[in-house]
Scaffold this motif. Structure first.
Motif, PDB file in Angstrom:
ATOM      1  N   GLY A 170       0.785  -1.216   0.000  1.00 31.32           N
ATOM      2  CA  GLY A 170       0.000   0.000   0.000  1.00 31.32           C
ATOM      3  C   GLY A 170       0.824   1.276   0.000  1.00 31.32           C
ATOM      4  N   ARG A 171       2.166   1.185   0.059  1.00 32.27           N
ATOM      5  CA  ARG A 171       3.003   2.375   0.039  1.00 32.27           C
ATOM      6  C   ARG A 171       3.271   2.828  -1.400  1.00 32.27           C
ATOM      7  N   GLU A 172       4.090   3.879  -1.540  1.00 33.69           N
ATOM      8  CA  GLU A 172       4.372   4.479  -2.850  1.00 33.69           C
ATOM      9  C   GLU A 172       5.869   4.426  -3.139  1.00 33.69           C
ATOM     10  N   VAL A 173       6.217   4.139  -4.385  1.00 33.48           N
ATOM     11  CA  VAL A 173       7.598   4.202  -4.870  1.00 33.48           C
ATOM     12  C   VAL A 173       7.646   5.262  -5.974  1.00 33.48           C
ATOM     13  N   GLN A 174       8.580   6.192  -5.848  1.00 33.23           N
ATOM     14  CA  GLN A 174       8.641   7.328  -6.773  1.00 33.23           C
ATOM     15  C   GLN A 174       9.934   7.283  -7.571  1.00 33.23           C
ATOM     16  N   LEU A 175       9.838   7.595  -8.888  1.00 31.99           N
ATOM     17  CA  LEU A 175      11.001   7.726  -9.759  1.00 31.99           C
ATOM     18  C   LEU A 175      11.069   9.182 -10.214  1.00 31.99           C
ATOM     19  N   HIS A 176      12.213   9.835  -9.941  1.00 31.04           N
ATOM     20  CA  HIS A 176      12.409  11.262 -10.251  1.00 31.04           C
ATOM     21  C   HIS A 176      13.593  11.384 -11.201  1.00 31.04           C
ATOM     22  N   LEU A 177      13.387  12.025 -12.357  1.00 29.10           N
ATOM     23  CA  LEU A 177      14.434  12.171 -13.378  1.00 29.10           C
ATOM     24  C   LEU A 177      14.633  13.658 -13.668  1.00 29.10           C
ATOM     25  N   TYR A 178      15.889  14.132 -13.497  1.00 30.85           N
ATOM     26  CA  TYR A 178      16.200  15.544 -13.781  1.00 30.85           C
ATOM     27  C   TYR A 178      17.690  15.671 -14.061  1.00 30.85           C
ATOM     28  N   ALA A 179      18.088  16.844 -14.549  1.00 28.15           N
ATOM     29  CA  ALA A 179      19.498  17.142 -14.849  1.00 28.15           C
ATOM     30  C   ALA A 179      19.936  18.326 -14.012  1.00 28.15           C
ATOM     31  N   HIS A 180      21.198  18.275 -13.542  1.00 27.59           N
ATOM     32  CA  HIS A 180      21.739  19.353 -12.711  1.00 27.59           C
ATOM     33  C   HIS A 180      23.260  19.371 -12.827  1.00 27.59           C
ATOM     34  N   ALA A 181      23.801  20.571 -13.107  1.00 26.59           N
ATOM     35  CA  ALA A 181      25.256  20.796 -13.127  1.00 26.59           C
ATOM     36  C   ALA A 181      25.982  19.799 -14.017  1.00 26.59           C
ATOM     37  N   GLY A 182      25.411  19.559 -15.219  1.00 27.14           N
ATOM     38  CA  GLY A 182      26.083  18.691 -16.167  1.00 27.14           C
ATOM     39  C   GLY A 182      25.964  17.218 -15.865  1.00 27.14           C
ATOM     40  N   GLU A 183      25.059  16.839 -14.958  1.00 23.61           N
ATOM     41  CA  GLU A 183      24.872  15.435 -14.606  1.00 23.61           C
ATOM     42  C   GLU A 183      23.390  15.076 -14.677  1.00 23.61           C
ATOM     43  N   LEU A 184      23.114  13.829 -15.025  1.00 26.63           N
ATOM     44  CA  LEU A 184      21.758  13.299 -15.094  1.00 26.63           C
ATOM     45  C   LEU A 184      21.471  12.520 -13.810  1.00 26.63           C
ATOM     46  N   TYR A 185      20.371  12.893 -13.125  1.00 26.77           N
ATOM     47  CA  TYR A 185      19.999  12.260 -11.863  1.00 26.77           C
ATOM     48  C   TYR A 185      18.736  11.428 -12.086  1.00 26.77           C
ATOM     49  N   CYS A 186      18.796  10.157 -11.726  1.00 25.79           N
ATOM     50  CA  CYS A 186      17.631   9.265 -11.753  1.00 25.79           C
ATOM     51  C   CYS A 186      17.486   8.696 -10.340  1.00 25.79           C
ATOM     52  N   CYS A 187      16.464   9.177  -9.602  1.00 23.20           N
ATOM     53  CA  CYS A 187      16.326   8.867  -8.177  1.00 23.20           C
ATOM     54  C   CYS A 187      15.110   7.969  -7.962  1.00 23.20           C
ATOM     55  N   VAL A 188      15.299   6.907  -7.205  1.00 21.74           N
ATOM     56  CA  VAL A 188      14.231   5.983  -6.831  1.00 21.74           C
ATOM     57  C   VAL A 188      14.047   6.082  -5.325  1.00 21.74           C
ATOM     58  N   LYS A 189      12.851   6.519  -4.897  1.00 24.64           N
ATOM     59  CA  LYS A 189      12.574   6.750  -3.482  1.00 24.64           C
ATOM     60  C   LYS A 189      11.428   5.859  -3.022  1.00 24.64           C
ATOM     61  N   ASP A 190      11.657   5.175  -1.880  1.00 30.31           N
ATOM     62  CA  ASP A 190      10.621   4.317  -1.327  1.00 30.31           C
ATOM     63  C   ASP A 190      10.218   4.806   0.050  1.00 30.31           C
ATOM     64  N   GLN A 191       9.231   4.135   0.640  1.00 35.16           N
ATOM     65  CA  GLN A 191       8.755   4.464   1.989  1.00 35.16           C
ATOM     66  C   GLN A 191       8.913   3.260   2.905  1.00 35.16           C
ATOM     67  N   GLY A 192      10.029   2.546   2.697  1.00 35.83           N
ATOM     68  CA  GLY A 192      10.282   1.340   3.468  1.00 35.83           C
ATOM     69  C   GLY A 192      10.834   1.634   4.845  1.00 35.83           C
ATOM     70  N   PHE A 193      11.461   0.591   5.442  1.00 37.34           N
ATOM     71  CA  PHE A 193      11.958   0.735   6.801  1.00 37.34           C
ATOM     72  C   PHE A 193      13.326   1.403   6.866  1.00 37.34           C
ATOM     73  N   GLY A 194      13.934   1.727   5.701  1.00 35.02           N
ATOM     74  CA  GLY A 194      15.187   2.470   5.707  1.00 35.02           C
ATOM     75  C   GLY A 194      16.394   1.609   6.008  1.00 35.02           C
ATOM     76  N   ILE A 195      17.542   2.251   5.968  1.00 34.49           N
ATOM     77  CA  ILE A 195      18.820   1.554   6.155  1.00 34.49           C
ATOM     78  C   ILE A 195      19.618   2.323   7.201  1.00 34.49           C
ATOM     79  N   ALA A 196      20.207   1.617   8.138  1.00 34.54           N
ATOM     80  CA  ALA A 196      21.038   2.257   9.156  1.00 34.54           C
ATOM     81  C   ALA A 196      22.275   2.871   8.510  1.00 34.54           C
ATOM     82  N   ALA A 197      22.741   3.975   9.079  1.00 34.03           N
ATOM     83  CA  ALA A 197      23.884   4.691   8.502  1.00 34.03           C
ATOM     84  C   ALA A 197      25.130   3.820   8.454  1.00 34.03           C
ATOM     85  N   GLU A 198      25.334   2.972   9.472  1.00 29.78           N
ATOM     86  CA  GLU A 198      26.541   2.147   9.490  1.00 29.78           C
ATOM     87  C   GLU A 198      26.488   1.020   8.453  1.00 29.78           C
TER      88      GLU A 198
END
Length: 882
Positions: free
Chosen positions: A783-811
């Motif tokens: 029931g959650r959402e997964v988003q795909l975001h595509l844009y260009a910035h400073a001479g680079e192409l960014y393709c971002c996949v964002k979820d609403q899961g439980f996340g990942i610990a920094a370590e």
């Protein structure tokens, strides 16, 4: 020759000594360096700080007092009240640094009250002032009002001397019209209390000298300031009038009353003022009073003594320089200058005499370049004589021979698009070469330059002592690129070198000497540069040591391997210390290996490894002289085989994977087949077959990921082509739509670019996005959402996949793209198993010259960003290889 040079050194030394002494005496006598002397005096004085006297107190007319009693000047009745309060305290003496030359017209009775208090006190000293009533007028003495002067215990002048730079450094203890009758205010104070007797009495010789209207002065002194402004005790005028002080504070004290408020014009810059603010006149008088009481009477050193000391200092370098090396003489100059400043401080603080040191310091500074100039003249004279002897003995300075022309041409033809070449004489006859085409004879060719005519390149050359024409057949229509032109120009240097050697036979003697020096220097520099460049550009690290294991030569690669993070030069280091951090991968340790290399002259080859994981192939060869059987050194080479070792480890890792993870589903599949044979109900058989299908699909998926990862990490060039990355992203979304629907999840897209054409491998990029999207769906709740975001910035192409899961610990993020990891949230949530999918994403990004970034916090979802660089000119992504 050496004896002759030493005989010439003595008169040169005398001439330089006389020159330096004469210069120093001239600078002292003319006083051209007074400003620098003043600055040095200020610096010495700032370091000679002394504690202020406890029995000297300044009553300051400050901003607080002006705020309480109103604008200046104040009524005399107010000063009378101040004296009345002070008289009750019984001070030793009181001095006003305020001019009372005019009557108080608003309160005439206040003058009389003030005079009565002065008379009652009996220890008040008032100031007098020398001034002109108008511009160009005669000097007059401005005394206090007669009624005040008659009752004052003493009168004294308050003048100090301003140097041309506007800084107060000195004063005269006695001044006056006609004769120096008036003592300084502080001298009058001390005379009143009996601390200063007749040491500074009126000199008789100056009485009426020059007439009664000439201002005479006597007893000059330099003011030894005890400290910066605010060094002496101060109490506000208003505070005294309010009685806000402890009883007995002014008993037996010297009281100085004056203005300290800013803007009333009674503050002057002093050597100890610094850049903060000027010092009030009343505080300057406190410093003078303190110095007189301590009997610190600083006077300039007599001129004769100044000249003598400066001359001695100027002579010292000429006596010392001949006994030391030039490098040491520079240190000698610095030490002599420091000693001069120390002598100056000693005379000032101990003997109370000021020696201006600037002339001596400048003389010392000039001594070294003058001495070096004379030594350089002698060296040039010796060099000229040596060159004359070298020419007389017909000794050639050839350092390296010219390259062989024919062999060089054959080599160039192998690497450049040249069909053939030829050398022809002036008559057009071909002397040597492989050119079959007809080439014409060209006149007017310039040395060191190529001439292109159609498909031919022409240049003048020298061959076997004869001037010839070099012809090259360039088989392409384009012009040579810069690197190709550099190779062609190297062919012309052969001719230029021979021309330079022939030119040495012409010109006068001086010109030949210059040419010999230039040619020898150039050849030595070229040879040294060639050796250094050859050593530095070697693919392997190289060390050359002597027979005792001390490093003599090393290149940057060896320094990188052995210096690690220090990036330091290895010259002079001991070989066995450098090898301590390397662990040989074999039965023998370094002592045994070095023993074989040095004593048995065996060639050693072994593998070694650093603690940080770098693997090296080490080869040690003995370096022996041509006619000696003993090793005179070692040549040690280091080859980085880390990639080869890493490939071996990867191969072993993949083999382990194939033998375990791919084998387990197949074993389970066989077991299910055995169970299926024993089941009679069709429903149970159907369920077992479904599970068999799942295991089989999982096995195929692992095999597919393995093949894709191997392809992404392979060294072969991928078939990059122009493609629309927006279409790649849409295709990836389409592939995972079913997986999202199965979990009732929503896929959203934010495509800021309608089209973005790049160069890349479409299947790898699409598989990488599918892996990122599938990973987001797999580890998100239904029931959650997964988003795909595509844009260009400073001479680079960014393709971002964002979820609403439980996340990942920094370590856990640093090992997220490692193979076969399993990460679990700290709250015991769903585990995230990492097989080959994310490793494939990272390999694909690197292969396309990009990178992958992760932004995640545990419990807040994750965002994976695939970042690809855009080409600067065409907007295409470059085809990078791992």
């Amino acid at each position: 020759m050496l004896r002759s040079s030493r005989r010439l050194a003595l008169p040169d030394c005398l001439i330089l000594a006389l020159l330096l002494v004469g210069l120093s005496l001239l600078l002292i006598s003319q006083g051209w360096l007074w400003r620098w002397d003043g600055l040095l005096y200020d610096a010495q004085l700032q370091r000679w700080s002394r504690p202020a006297a406890d029995d000297v107190i300044i009553i300051a007319i400050d901003e607080a007092s002006l705020s309480q009693f109103g604008r200046w000047p104040w009524p005399r009745r107010l000063h009378a009240q101040l004296l009345e309060r002070l008289n009750n305290e019984h001070p030793r003496a009181i001095a006003f640094d305020i001019i009372f030359s005019e009557a108080d017209h608003q309160d005439p009775a206040g003058d009389l009250t003030f005079a009565n208090e002065i008379k009652k006190s009996g220890n008040v000293v008032l100031p007098i002032l020398m001034e002109r009533q108008h511009q160009g007028g005669p000097l007059i003495e401005t005394l206090p009002l007669p009624m005040l002067a008659d009752v004052a215990a003493a009168l004294g002048h308050v003048h100090v001397e301003l140097d041309p730079d506007g800084i107060v450094r000195s004063l005269y203890l006695r001044e006056g019209l006609g004769e120096p009758y008036w003592p300084h205010l502080t001298l009058a104070l001390l005379s009143l209390t009996g601390e200063m007797q007749s040491e500074f009495s009126v000199p008789e010789s100056t009485a009426l000298a020059g007439g009664p209207y000439v201002w005479h002065r006597a007893y000059p002194l330099l003011i030894p300031f005890a400290g910066p402004p605010g060094h002496f005790q101060q109490i506000s005028y208003a505070q005294v009038m309010q009685g806000a002080y402890e009883k007995g504070r002014f008993r037996d004290k010297y009281i100085l009353i004056g203005i300290t408020a800013a803007g009333l014009g009674d503050a002057l810059p002093t050597p100890v003022s610094g850049f903060s603010h000027a010092m009030a006149g009343v505080e300057i008088n406190a410093n003078i009073l303190h110095a007189l009481r301590q009997e610190i009477h600083i006077r300039p050193l007599a001129t004769s003594w100044q000249l003598l000391l400066t001359a001695i200092i100027a002579l010292l370098p000429m006596l010392i320089f001949p006994r030391f090396a030039p490098r040491t003489n520079l240190l000698v100059v610095a030490l002599l200058q420091a000693a001069t400043l120390a002598l100056c401080a000693l005379l000032l603080m101990v003997f109370q005499r000021w020696f201006p040191p600037t002339a001596a310091l400048i003389t010392l500074a000039l001594s070294y370049p003058l001495w070096s100039w004379r030594r350089l003249e002698q060296a040039i004279r010796y060099l000229n004589l040596a060159l004359d002897q070298l020419h007389a003995q017909q000794v050639e300075l050839a350092i390296h021979q010219q390259p062989e022309l024919v062999g060089s041409l054959d080599f160039v033809c192998q690497i450049l698009p040249i069909e053939g070449w030829s050398l022809s004489n002036a008559e057009g006859r071909r002397l040597v070469g492989s050119l079959c085409h007809h080439a014409r004879q060209v006149s007017g060719l310039q040395s060191g330059q190529w001439l292109r005519d159609g498909e031919f390149l022409y240049a003048p050359q020298h061959y076997e002592g004869e001037s010839v024409q070099l012809t090259l057949c360039w088989r392409e229509e384009r012009e040579p690129d810069p690197e190709e032109q550099r190779i062609l120009d190297e062919l012309l240097r052969i001719s230029v070198g021979e021309t330079e050697e022939a030119a040495e036979e012409h010109g006068d003697i001086l010109q030949k000497r210059i040419q010999q020096i230039q040619l020898a220097t150039t050849r030595l520099q070229e040879l040294r540069r060639f050796v250094d460049d050859s050593l530095a550009n070697m693919a392997d690290g190289v060390l050359v040591t002597d027979a005792l294991g001390q490093v003599l030569l090393s290149n940057a690669r060896a320094e990188s391997y052995l210096g690690q993070e220090r990036k330091c030069s290895l010259k002079g280091e001991s070989l066995h210390r450098l090898l301590e951090e390397l662990k040989p991968q074999g039965p023998l340790e370094w002592p045994s290996l070095l023993h074989k290399a040095v004593l048995q002259q065996e060639q050693i080859q072994c593998e070694a490894r650093y603690e940080n994981g770098r693997d090296l192939l080490v080869q040690i060869t003995s370096l022996s002289e041509q006619h000696s059987t003993h090793a005179t050194g070692l040549i040690v080479t280091f080859s980085d085989i880390s990639q080869l070792k890493a490939c071996e480890r990867k191969r072993n890792e993949l083999l382990n994977f194939l033998s375990h993870d791919l084998r387990s589903p197949l074993v389970s599949l066989l077991a299910l087949l055995e169970l299926a044979r024993g089941k009679e109900a069709s429903g149970q058989v159907h369920a077992l077959l479904g599970r068999m299908q799942g295991y089989t699909e999982e096995t195929l998926r692992f095999a597919e990921q393995f093949l894709q990862l191997a392809r992404a990490e392979s060294a072969e060039e991928l078939p990059f082509q122009e493609l629309d990355f927006t279409s790649v992203a849409l295709n990836a979304l389409e592939q995972v739509w079913g997986q999202a629907q199965a979990k009732e999840m929503r896929l959203s897209q934010q495509l800021e670019l309608d089209e973005v054409w790049i160069r890349g491998e479409g299947s790898l990029l699409e598989r990488a996005l599918v892996n990122l999207l599938g990973n987001a769906i797999k580890y998100s709740e239904p029931g959650r959402e997964v988003q795909l975001h595509l844009y260009a910035h400073a001479g680079e192409l960014y393709c971002c996949v964002k979820d609403q899961g439980f996340g990942i610990a920094a370590e856990d993020i640093p090992r997220l793209f490692d193979r076969f990891q399993r990460l679990r949230s700290k709250d015991g949530g769903k585990a995230r198993g990492i097989g080959l999918g994310l490793a494939f994403v990272k390999a694909t990004a690197l292969r396309h010259g990009g990178r992958i970034e992760v932004d995640s916090k545990e419990g807040e979802g994750s965002q994976f960003s695939l970042i690809l660089p855009l080409h600067e000119e065409s907007g295409f992504v470059a085809n990078h290889t791992l």
